[in-house]
Design an enzyme around this catalytic site. Sequence first.
Site, PDB file in Angstrom:
ATOM      1  N   ASN A  10      22.949 -18.585  -2.544  1.00  0.00           N
ATOM      2  CA  ASN A  10      21.648 -18.089  -3.004  1.00  0.00           C
ATOM      3  C   ASN A  10      21.608 -18.209  -4.530  1.00  0.00           C
ATOM      4  OD1 ASN A  10      19.744 -16.238  -4.133  1.00  0.00           O
ATOM      5  ND2 ASN A  10      19.531 -15.278  -2.142  1.00  0.00           N
ATOM      6  N   HIS A  13      19.596 -15.927  -8.884  1.00  0.00           N
ATOM      7  CA  HIS A  13      19.915 -15.349 -10.188  1.00  0.00           C
ATOM      8  C   HIS A  13      20.171 -16.389 -11.275  1.00  0.00           C
ATOM      9  CE1 HIS A  13      19.249 -11.549  -8.570  1.00  0.00           C
ATOM     10  NE2 HIS A  13      20.269 -11.569  -7.748  1.00  0.00           N
ATOM     11  N   HIS A  46      14.818 -17.020  -2.651  1.00  0.00           N
ATOM     12  CA  HIS A  46      13.831 -16.023  -2.234  1.00  0.00           C
ATOM     13  C   HIS A  46      12.633 -16.147  -3.157  1.00  0.00           C
ATOM     14  CE1 HIS A  46      13.071 -11.479  -1.222  1.00  0.00           C
ATOM     15  NE2 HIS A  46      12.011 -12.234  -1.009  1.00  0.00           N
ATOM     16  N   ARG A  48       9.867 -14.505  -4.256  1.00  0.00           N
ATOM     17  CA  ARG A  48       9.318 -13.149  -4.145  1.00  0.00           C
ATOM     18  C   ARG A  48       7.851 -13.146  -4.521  1.00  0.00           C
ATOM     19  NH1 ARG A  48      13.688  -9.089  -3.870  1.00  0.00           N
ATOM     20  NH2 ARG A  48      12.029  -7.570  -3.916  1.00  0.00           N
ATOM     21  N   ARG A  52       9.656 -12.957  -9.667  1.00  0.00           N
ATOM     22  CA  ARG A  52      10.536 -12.488 -10.757  1.00  0.00           C
ATOM     23  C   ARG A  52      11.648 -13.484 -11.070  1.00  0.00           C
ATOM     24  NH1 ARG A  52      13.575  -7.446  -7.871  1.00  0.00           N
ATOM     25  NH2 ARG A  52      11.446  -6.810  -7.459  1.00  0.00           N
ATOM     26  N   GLU A  73      13.924 -17.467   1.742  1.00  0.00           N
ATOM     27  CA  GLU A  73      13.720 -16.071   2.134  1.00  0.00           C
ATOM     28  C   GLU A  73      12.290 -15.708   1.765  1.00  0.00           C
ATOM     29  OE1 GLU A  73      16.626 -13.744   0.110  1.00  0.00           O
ATOM     30  OE2 GLU A  73      18.279 -14.658   1.191  1.00  0.00           O
ATOM     31  N   THR A 104      16.776  -6.927  -2.089  1.00  0.00           N
ATOM     32  CA  THR A 104      16.328  -6.530  -0.753  1.00  0.00           C
ATOM     33  C   THR A 104      17.176  -5.344  -0.291  1.00  0.00           C
ATOM     34  OG1 THR A 104      16.022  -8.884  -0.408  1.00  0.00           O
ATOM     35  CG2 THR A 104      15.721  -7.458   1.503  1.00  0.00           C
ATOM     36  N   GLU A 154      19.913 -12.666  10.527  1.00  0.00           N
ATOM     37  CA  GLU A 154      20.905 -12.531   9.456  1.00  0.00           C
ATOM     38  C   GLU A 154      21.269 -11.053   9.398  1.00  0.00           C
ATOM     39  OE1 GLU A 154      20.099 -14.348   5.623  1.00  0.00           O
ATOM     40  OE2 GLU A 154      21.435 -12.911   4.634  1.00  0.00           O
ATOM     41  N   HIS A 194      24.486 -10.388   2.136  1.00  0.00           N
ATOM     42  CA  HIS A 194      24.101  -9.339   1.196  1.00  0.00           C
ATOM     43  C   HIS A 194      25.310  -8.550   0.723  1.00  0.00           C
ATOM     44  CE1 HIS A 194      21.596  -6.688  -1.106  1.00  0.00           C
ATOM     45  NE2 HIS A 194      20.584  -7.462  -0.822  1.00  0.00           N
TER      46      HIS A 194
END
Length: 254
Positions: A10, A13, A46, A48, A52, A73, A104, A154, A194
């Site tokens: 993922n 970031h 993701h 969002r 962000r 996601e 999340t 998931e 996660h």
Amino acid sequence: MPAMPRLHVNIDHVATVRQARRAAEPDPVTAAALCELAGANGITVHLREDRRHIQDRDLRLLRETVKTLLNMESAVTEEMLAIAETVVPDQVCFVPEKRQELTTEGGLDVVAAAEALKTAVPRLQKKGIRVSLFIDPMPQALEGAAACGADYVELHTGAYANAREESAREQERQRLETAARYGHELGLRINAGHGLDYENIFPIAQLPFLEELNIGHAIVSRAVLVGLDQAVREMQDRILAAAPPEICDPNRKV
Ligand code: PXP
């Protein structure tokens, strides 16, 4: 023979760092290519609702450039469904989304979202997109996921990752294992993610029926210090080390 779970990195970031300055760098599209070259089996982002980190442009370019598998996601909203239908990622994982959260926080409330999911899941499947639901490892959530026709679940590993005491962590691991077995019985395919990191990954990589691991923050954090290539390779090494011996044996017949 059991297979080794595949690592999906993922890269949200990487975009978080870019958005801190509203600049052009670091580019998550470049990061995705480096992850793939280091052996990642898939790329997860993701998009969002508040944008962000990952931007629409990132998703579009990733669709063109990712050579492994692109997992998006997404909240279950009309805006996101329309984007997914246009971009056609290989997989969409529906997640709950709250504006104020740092990440999340919990799994989808599959019972409350049942009506929306019964329309959204086949809508994306019709486009050839595999659909996954991010859920807490609970029987009702698994039954709800099977009832709305999801391909995958998931399993949310956050409670496992956050458990401080060894006994509490083992209890959470057991819940995940029970959920993986029950999900498989219900005909669901099993992913997890996660809060996973280089230390807590071993027992999770050994869960039965596990196909994909989604790991973001730990890999991107390590990458800041040692580089993305090394960070991805080290995580792949840990997943391999957790695999049953027949998978680690270099002389095994494939
Ligand atoms: N899986 C899902 C559904 C997520 O929402 C996230 C966070 O974006 C992850 C996995 C990755 O979590 P982490 O960044 O803690 O590895």
